[in-house]
Design an enzyme around this catalytic site. Sequence first.
Site, PDB file in Angstrom:
ATOM      1  N   THR A   1       0.276   6.720 -11.025  1.00  0.00           N
ATOM      2  CA  THR A   1       1.461   6.241 -10.287  1.00  0.00           C
ATOM      3  C   THR A   1       1.087   5.608  -8.956  1.00  0.00           C
ATOM      4  O   THR A   1       1.964   5.329  -8.135  1.00  0.00           O
ATOM      5  CB  THR A   1       2.472   7.381 -10.060  1.00  0.00           C
ATOM      6  OG1 THR A   1       1.856   8.370  -9.226  1.00  0.00           O
ATOM      7  CG2 THR A   1       2.915   8.010 -11.370  1.00  0.00           C
ATOM      8  N   THR A   2      -0.216   5.421  -8.721  1.00  0.00           N
ATOM      9  CA  THR A   2      -0.670   4.678  -7.542  1.00  0.00           C
ATOM     10  C   THR A   2      -1.612   3.581  -8.050  1.00  0.00           C
ATOM     11  O   THR A   2      -2.190   3.719  -9.134  1.00  0.00           O
ATOM     12  CB  THR A   2      -1.435   5.590  -6.561  1.00  0.00           C
ATOM     13  OG1 THR A   2      -2.488   6.264  -7.266  1.00  0.00           O
ATOM     14  CG2 THR A   2      -0.514   6.615  -5.917  1.00  0.00           C
TER      15      THR A   2
ATOM     16  N   HIS B   1      -2.460  16.983  -6.265  1.00  0.00           N
ATOM     17  CA  HIS B   1      -1.791  16.454  -5.066  1.00  0.00           C
ATOM     18  C   HIS B   1      -0.292  16.574  -5.279  1.00  0.00           C
ATOM     19  O   HIS B   1       0.160  16.875  -6.384  1.00  0.00           O
ATOM     20  CB  HIS B   1      -2.198  14.990  -4.822  1.00  0.00           C
ATOM     21  CG  HIS B   1      -1.857  14.103  -5.980  1.00  0.00           C
ATOM     22  ND1 HIS B   1      -2.766  13.786  -6.964  1.00  0.00           N
ATOM     23  CD2 HIS B   1      -0.693  13.504  -6.338  1.00  0.00           C
ATOM     24  CE1 HIS B   1      -2.174  13.022  -7.863  1.00  0.00           C
ATOM     25  NE2 HIS B   1      -0.913  12.841  -7.514  1.00  0.00           N
TER      26      HIS B   1
ATOM     27  N   HIS C   1       3.773  14.960  -4.445  1.00  0.00           N
ATOM     28  CA  HIS C   1       4.628  13.840  -4.034  1.00  0.00           C
ATOM     29  C   HIS C   1       5.874  14.469  -3.423  1.00  0.00           C
ATOM     30  O   HIS C   1       6.437  15.396  -3.995  1.00  0.00           O
ATOM     31  CB  HIS C   1       5.013  12.985  -5.244  1.00  0.00           C
ATOM     32  CG  HIS C   1       3.826  12.311  -5.873  1.00  0.00           C
ATOM     33  ND1 HIS C   1       3.402  11.065  -5.501  1.00  0.00           N
ATOM     34  CD2 HIS C   1       2.962  12.748  -6.827  1.00  0.00           C
ATOM     35  CE1 HIS C   1       2.311  10.751  -6.201  1.00  0.00           C
ATOM     36  NE2 HIS C   1       2.030  11.751  -7.013  1.00  0.00           N
TER      37      HIS C   1
ATOM     38  N   HIS D   1       1.030  17.134  -9.161  1.00  0.00           N
ATOM     39  CA  HIS D   1       0.248  16.476 -10.215  1.00  0.00           C
ATOM     40  C   HIS D   1      -1.151  17.072 -10.246  1.00  0.00           C
ATOM     41  O   HIS D   1      -1.831  17.091  -9.224  1.00  0.00           O
ATOM     42  CB  HIS D   1       0.127  14.973  -9.944  1.00  0.00           C
ATOM     43  CG  HIS D   1       1.390  14.227 -10.206  1.00  0.00           C
ATOM     44  ND1 HIS D   1       1.619  12.950  -9.757  1.00  0.00           N
ATOM     45  CD2 HIS D   1       2.498  14.604 -10.901  1.00  0.00           C
ATOM     46  CE1 HIS D   1       2.820  12.561 -10.166  1.00  0.00           C
ATOM     47  NE2 HIS D   1       3.381  13.543 -10.843  1.00  0.00           N
TER      48      HIS D   1
ATOM     49  N   HIS E   1      -2.680   7.880   1.746  1.00  0.00           N
ATOM     50  CA  HIS E   1      -1.387   7.733   1.046  1.00  0.00           C
ATOM     51  C   HIS E   1      -0.852   9.090   0.621  1.00  0.00           C
ATOM     52  O   HIS E   1       0.323   9.236   0.306  1.00  0.00           O
ATOM     53  CB  HIS E   1      -1.552   6.886  -0.216  1.00  0.00           C
ATOM     54  CG  HIS E   1      -2.065   5.512   0.035  1.00  0.00           C
ATOM     55  ND1 HIS E   1      -1.264   4.511   0.524  1.00  0.00           N
ATOM     56  CD2 HIS E   1      -3.288   4.971  -0.114  1.00  0.00           C
ATOM     57  CE1 HIS E   1      -1.981   3.411   0.656  1.00  0.00           C
ATOM     58  NE2 HIS E   1      -3.214   3.657   0.276  1.00  0.00           N
TER      59      HIS E   1
HETATM   60 ZN   LIG Z   1       0.557  11.800  -8.370  1.00  0.00          ZN
END
Ligand SMILES: [Zn+2]
Length: 308
Positions: free
Chosen positions: A223-224, A115, A117, A140, A88
């Site tokens: 947020t996942t 990571h 986004h 993040h 993802h």
């Molecule tokens: Zn994140």
Amino acid sequence: MEFSLYLLTLLLLFPQCTAQWCYQSQYSCDDTCRDPSRWAAQFPSCGGLRQSPINIVTSKVHINSALPPFDFIGHTNAINITVENKGHSAHFALPQSVRLTGGALPGHYRAAQFHFHWGGNGRPGSEHTIDGERFPMELHIVHIKEPYGSLAEAEHDLAGIALLAFLFEETTDDHPQLDAVIAALGRVQNNGSRTVIPNFRLSNIIPAAKELHSYYRYVGSMTTPGCEQAVAWTVFHRTLSISSRQLDAVVKQCRFWTGQPMTDIFRPTQPLDGRVVYCSKAAAALPGVSLLWFGIFSAVLGTAGLIH
Ligand SMILES: [Zn+2]
Ligand SMILES: *[C@@H]1O[C@H](CO)[C@@H](O)[C@H](O)[C@H]1NC(C)=O
Ligand SMILES: *[C@@H]1O[C@H](CO)[C@@H](O)[C@H](O)[C@H]1NC(C)=O
């Protein structure tokens, strides 16, 4: 007849039960993955009242003078970091020697991973938005509170996780220190592939703590999925820069676990549900600055006879 109906029901239900979660960009009508609006069916926390990301409305933030700067530990050390395509997104694993305290957080936190986004083909892809504006990309950095050893252990603590978020702004000049990160993404194009960045320093990509006294703070979630509601969020006012060329390279390299291009990897913003977003005092000075500029601007226009 009854048996084939039963089979049909099974066939229809089965993919629902085993469906993988996915981003909106991956979802199509003939797809069985769960898009963000249906994450909560499988991961109940995703339907909770303290979800992230959010849209930060700057006129509604509460100024809080009790939000001091952070103390970063190990950010200037040279480390070898492993990068992995997780299907993802791509995770950059950080060693426990990278840590933080301060920032009005209740304890010491050790870094786990960072990571990004991003969007795609010129579309912005930050998760947090400021006054409705989505930024090109968001970084993040995930930290776990001591003495917890994993997200599962930290999950029951409102501030078990400290997430630092940096929004990116697109510039014409490259940010040379990002090249190692971008090259690593090019080496982890498929789900499960890994690479190492040798001699990496977190201070290469983010500023020193003393330059980061302006930030927004609120309580939220991962947020996942599972959207664990255990996150003390810090969204820095200071943006990082990335050139259009570099951004283009970021969004074009990786693929989702399905093999589709990994683009638009952000969750839609979630309702505040009564939460308050705090703003450190240093950050609060900035609207004053822009008001000042607005004043100057309208004075200039006023003199020119354009505003009456
Ligand atoms: Zn994140
Ligand atoms: C990083 O890896 C290199 C060899 O691959 C090794 O010589 C070096 O000691 C490692 N650095 C750290 C901080 O582990
Ligand atoms: C993606 O890779 C992980 C291992 O990194 C594996 O567990 C997972 O099953 C893979 N997903 C698919 C759909 O291949």
